[in-house]
Design an enzyme around this catalytic site. Structure first.
Site, PDB file in Angstrom:
ATOM      1  N   LYS A  67       0.718  -1.263  -0.156  1.00  0.00           N
ATOM      2  CA  LYS A  67      -0.022   0.121   0.052  1.00  0.00           C
ATOM      3  C   LYS A  67       0.716   1.305  -0.060  1.00  0.00           C
ATOM      4  CE  LYS A  67      -4.363  -1.720   2.298  1.00  0.00           C
ATOM      5  NZ  LYS A  67      -5.203  -1.537   3.214  1.00  0.00           N
ATOM      6  N   ASP A 103      -9.967   2.979   2.053  1.00  0.00           N
ATOM      7  CA  ASP A 103     -10.287   2.474   3.395  1.00  0.00           C
ATOM      8  C   ASP A 103     -11.112   3.623   4.200  1.00  0.00           C
ATOM      9  OD1 ASP A 103      -8.951   0.118   3.063  1.00  0.00           O
ATOM     10  OD2 ASP A 103      -7.063   0.994   3.369  1.00  0.00           O
TER      11      ASP A 103
END
Ligand code: ATR
Length: 279
Positions: A67, A103
């Site tokens: 990420k 997210d």
């Protein structure tokens, strides 16, 4: 036919193919979504192939451990993903990799859609854990109107780093500071990995937490963690972590597959995902 994927290392545990597969079937879209293992050393090559259209993918989700690393290979990164310091969704557009972070959207939408938040959100929140997920969590809580946000972590330096990076009304401290703030806390979030199947439980004392405070956990295996169980027993509103996983997938799905209708997080979808989470 449109194709997308999730990359990680390892990736076999990922529930994303099941999730996107459900929406593809239900919305009758001709498309595919698969999990692709990508070793950290191969990430640059993979990103170049993706950009050049060699993989036939509209884009991808990015999970652990890529990420942060993937950011250097993106041609453009959304301001929010830059602030959070992580990219989990990539759209290929005009030969460019556009990175964003969903997210934050997933966590925030899960709380909003639960219907458990008060009408006027305000007051202090406690976030336990300062790992990868906590940056998205803190950003979402600020946007919802919580403040101050007490970010408490076993390794205080990590919490301080997140607080410094994000700025705003975030106060870093050790996990033991929990007792100082709990009686004034309107929302409590576990963003540590404690409580997850195979890990130690998160053992904290909820006795001073106001009964109206919302308790949420980003862990979803088990769905009802010890923390949520304890909170529910004493009458606090609880929000489990599965919704965060489901909602974070929506922006990517919409960008890659251009569905005729918005993909929704239905009870049927939750049950479909829960089947895969049974021990
Ligand atoms: P994620 O990306 O899912 O947030 P992570 O970056 O590995 O995962 O972070 C895990 C979080 O759980 C961290 O806040 C970690 O605390 P440290 O920063 O001190 O490592 C926390 N955590 C994991 N095991 C823990 C334990 N036994 N006690 C307290 N906190 C723990």
């Amino acid at each position: 036919m449109k194709n997308a994927a999730v990359i990680g290392w390892p990736i076999s545990h990922s529930l994303s193919p099941r999730l996107h597969g459900f929406w593809l079937d239900n919305l009758e879209i001709e498309g595919s979504y698969k999990a692709i293992p990508v070793e950290p050393e191969k990430l640059e090559e993979f990103s170049n192939d993706l950009r050049q259209g060699k993989l036939g993918l509209e884009g991808m989700n990015v999970t652990v451990p890529h990420k942060q690393q993937i950011m250097q290979y993106c041609d453009d990164i959304s301001p929010l993903a830059k602030r959070i310091g992580a990219v989990n969704t990539i759209v290929v557009k005009d030969g460019k990799l556009l990175g964003s972070n969903t997210d934050h959207y997933g966590f925030k939408t899960n709380l909003i859609e639960s219907g458990k938040l008060p009408k006027d959100v305000s007051g202090a929140a406690i976030v336990l854990g300062a790992g990868g997920a906590s940056r998205a969590v803190c950003t979402a809580l600020e946007e919802l109107g919580y403040g101050p946000i007490y970010l408490l972590n076993r390794t205080v330096e990590r919490a301080e780093e997140v607080a410094n990076d994000l700025g705003g009304n975030i106060i870093a401290g050790p996990l033991t500071d929990y007792d100082k703030y709990i009686s004034d806390c309107q929302l409590l979030v576990n963003s540590t990995s404690l409580g997850m199947k195979g890990q130690n439980p998160l053992s904290i004392d909820l006795s001073k937490l106001p009964k109206s405070s919302v308790v949420t956990d980003i862990v979803y295996t088990p769905l009802k963690t010890d923390l949520l169980f304890q909170a529910e027993e004493r009458g606090n509103p609880i929000v489990d972590g599965l919704g965060m996983l489901l909602f974070q997938a929506i922006p990517g799905f919409e960008a890659w597959f251009i569905p005729p209708q918005k993909p929704i997080v239905s009870e049927k979808l939750r049950n479909h995902m829960l089947e895969a989470l049974q021990p």
